[in-house]
Design an enzyme around this catalytic site. Structure first.
Site, PDB file in Angstrom:
ATOM      1  N   GLY A 156      -6.425   0.251 -11.280  1.00 53.79           N
ATOM      2  CA  GLY A 156      -5.227   0.973 -11.675  1.00 53.79           C
ATOM      3  C   GLY A 156      -5.365   2.485 -11.713  1.00 53.79           C
ATOM      4  CG  ASN A 178      -3.844   4.870  -6.294  1.00 50.77           C
ATOM      5  OD1 ASN A 178      -3.596   5.947  -5.790  1.00 50.77           O
ATOM      6  ND2 ASN A 178      -4.852   4.120  -5.914  1.00 50.77           N
ATOM      7  CG  MET A 237      -6.193  -6.084  -3.711  1.00 48.07           C
ATOM      8  SD  MET A 237      -6.494  -5.145  -2.173  1.00 48.07           S
ATOM      9  CE  MET A 237      -7.140  -3.629  -2.862  1.00 48.07           C
ATOM     10  CG  HIS A 249      -3.852   1.847   4.284  1.00 46.65           C
ATOM     11  ND1 HIS A 249      -4.322   0.574   4.019  1.00 46.65           N
ATOM     12  CD2 HIS A 249      -4.576   2.323   5.320  1.00 46.65           C
ATOM     13  CE1 HIS A 249      -5.300   0.292   4.880  1.00 46.65           C
ATOM     14  NE2 HIS A 249      -5.462   1.332   5.670  1.00 46.65           N
ATOM     15  CD  GLU A 253      -6.625   5.787  -2.506  1.00 44.56           C
ATOM     16  OE1 GLU A 253      -6.239   5.054  -3.425  1.00 44.56           O
ATOM     17  OE2 GLU A 253      -7.645   5.550  -1.845  1.00 44.56           O
ATOM     18  CG  ASP A 292      -1.737  -1.554   5.964  1.00 49.22           C
ATOM     19  OD1 ASP A 292      -2.873  -2.002   6.215  1.00 49.22           O
ATOM     20  OD2 ASP A 292      -1.235  -1.545   4.830  1.00 49.22           O
ATOM     21  CG  ASN A 336       0.604  -0.126   0.381  1.00 52.20           C
ATOM     22  OD1 ASN A 336       0.126  -0.449  -0.706  1.00 52.20           O
ATOM     23  ND2 ASN A 336      -0.099  -0.145   1.512  1.00 52.20           N
ATOM     24  NE  ARG A 380       0.842 -16.161  -1.608  1.00 52.66           N
ATOM     25  CZ  ARG A 380      -0.238 -15.544  -2.076  1.00 52.66           C
ATOM     26  NH1 ARG A 380      -1.255 -16.232  -2.564  1.00 52.66           N
ATOM     27  NH2 ARG A 380      -0.304 -14.221  -2.105  1.00 52.66           N
TER      28      ARG A 380
HETATM   29  C1  GRF Z   1      -7.712   1.936  -3.771  1.00 55.75           C
HETATM   30  O1  GRF Z   1      -8.747   2.186  -2.834  1.00 55.75           O
HETATM   31  C2  GRF Z   1      -6.373   1.976  -3.079  1.00 55.75           C
HETATM   32  O2  GRF Z   1      -6.337   2.851  -1.989  1.00 55.75           O
HETATM   33  C3  GRF Z   1      -6.230   0.602  -2.574  1.00 55.75           C
HETATM   34  O3  GRF Z   1      -6.691  -0.179  -3.669  1.00 55.75           O
HETATM   35  C4  GRF Z   1      -7.815   0.488  -4.271  1.00 55.75           C
HETATM   36  C5  GRF Z   1      -7.779   0.346  -5.770  1.00 55.75           C
HETATM   37  O4  GRF Z   1      -6.865   1.221  -6.316  1.00 55.75           O
HETATM   38  N1  GRF Z   1      -4.888   0.318  -2.151  1.00 55.75           N
HETATM   39  P1  GRF Z   1      -6.562   1.323  -7.911  1.00 55.75           P
HETATM   40  O5  GRF Z   1      -7.748   1.996  -8.556  1.00 55.75           O
HETATM   41  O6  GRF Z   1      -6.400  -0.089  -8.440  1.00 55.75           O
HETATM   42  O7  GRF Z   1      -5.314   2.127  -7.991  1.00 55.75           O
END
Ligand code: GRF
Length: 211
Positions: free
Chosen positions: A12, A14, A91, A110, A181, A151, A108, A66
């Site tokens: 987390g 980001n 993810m 990336h 990021e 992506d 998103n 799913r």
């Molecule tokens: C980061 O490398 C981000 O670019 C990717 O997931 C990883 C974990 O990010 N999408 P965070 O620390 O959970 O935000």
């Protein structure tokens, strides 16, 4: 007020960058209304709790198939009633039902310069491993709109980061997070909150100058 739902899976960092940017005024007129994680142990949920933001876990493990998970994820997002969905280290493949319901309103982050080092298998640390094994001298991060293909949606912001001699995947990942990021994602949300982003008929984004 821009209502934002953030989808997470891991640390987390980001999400924290967005929380901090709202707190320090770098992002105006925006509220994170819900954090959704597919992983009940995600530290991102603790970051949400510490910030007084509702955090919920919608995990595929809790559903028999799913489709039931996809519907539960859509339900949780609709309950939050967001103007924007931010995938921040999420993810999980975003199901078509979510993309249909929120088309043009999902972004998103990336950890590479799309169209390089993206697509199937390019996530988390794997991205930086591939950058190093290819010998790239520059990498970075991309904020893009999300569509059905991985992506693939319209690119909104990108920022380059140097690859340095002796970098390990972990060191490079951290540099990309710190130098790209954590800067790009809050900026993208701020631009959207200001109504300064449009996507043209060719799927290219345009950012209106600040008045
Ligand atoms: C980061 O490398 C981000 O670019 C990717 O997931 C990883 C974990 O990010 N999408 P965070 O620390 O959970 O935000």
């Amino acid at each position: 007020m821009l209502r934002v739902a953030v989808c997470v899976s891991g640390g987390g960092t980001n999400l924290q960058a967005i929380i901090d940017a709202i707190k320090n005024g770098k992002i105006q007129n925006t509220q994170i209304v819900r954090v959704i994680s597919n992983n009940k142990n995600a530290y991102a949920l603790k970051r949400a709790e510490a910030a007084g933001i509702e955090g919920v876990c919608v995990s595929p493990r809790d559903f028999d198939n799913r489709e039931l998970f996809n519907n539960a994820l859509l339900k949780s997002l609709k309950e939050a009633d967001p103007d924007l969905i931010v995938l921040a280290g999420f993810m999980v493949a975003v199901p078509a039902c979510v993309i249909d319901a929120f088309r043009g309103r999902i972004i998103n982050i990336h950890p590479a310069l799309i169209p390089a080092f993206c697509g199937k298998g390019y996530y988390g640390l794997h991205v930086h491993e591939k950058v190093l094994s290819r010998g790239a001298k520059v990498t970075g991060a991309t904020v893009h709109f999300v569509d059905e293909d991985l992506d693939h949606g319209p690119i909104l912001l990108q920022k380059a980061v140097d690859v340095k001699e002796g970098d390990t995947p972990e060191v490079l990942q951290r540099r990309v997070m710190e130098e790209a990021e954590w800067i790009l994602l809050p900026r993208a949300i701020s631009l959207i909150a200001q109504g300064r982003v449009m996507i043209d008929e060719n799927g290219l984004t345009h950012i209106k100058e600040d008045e």
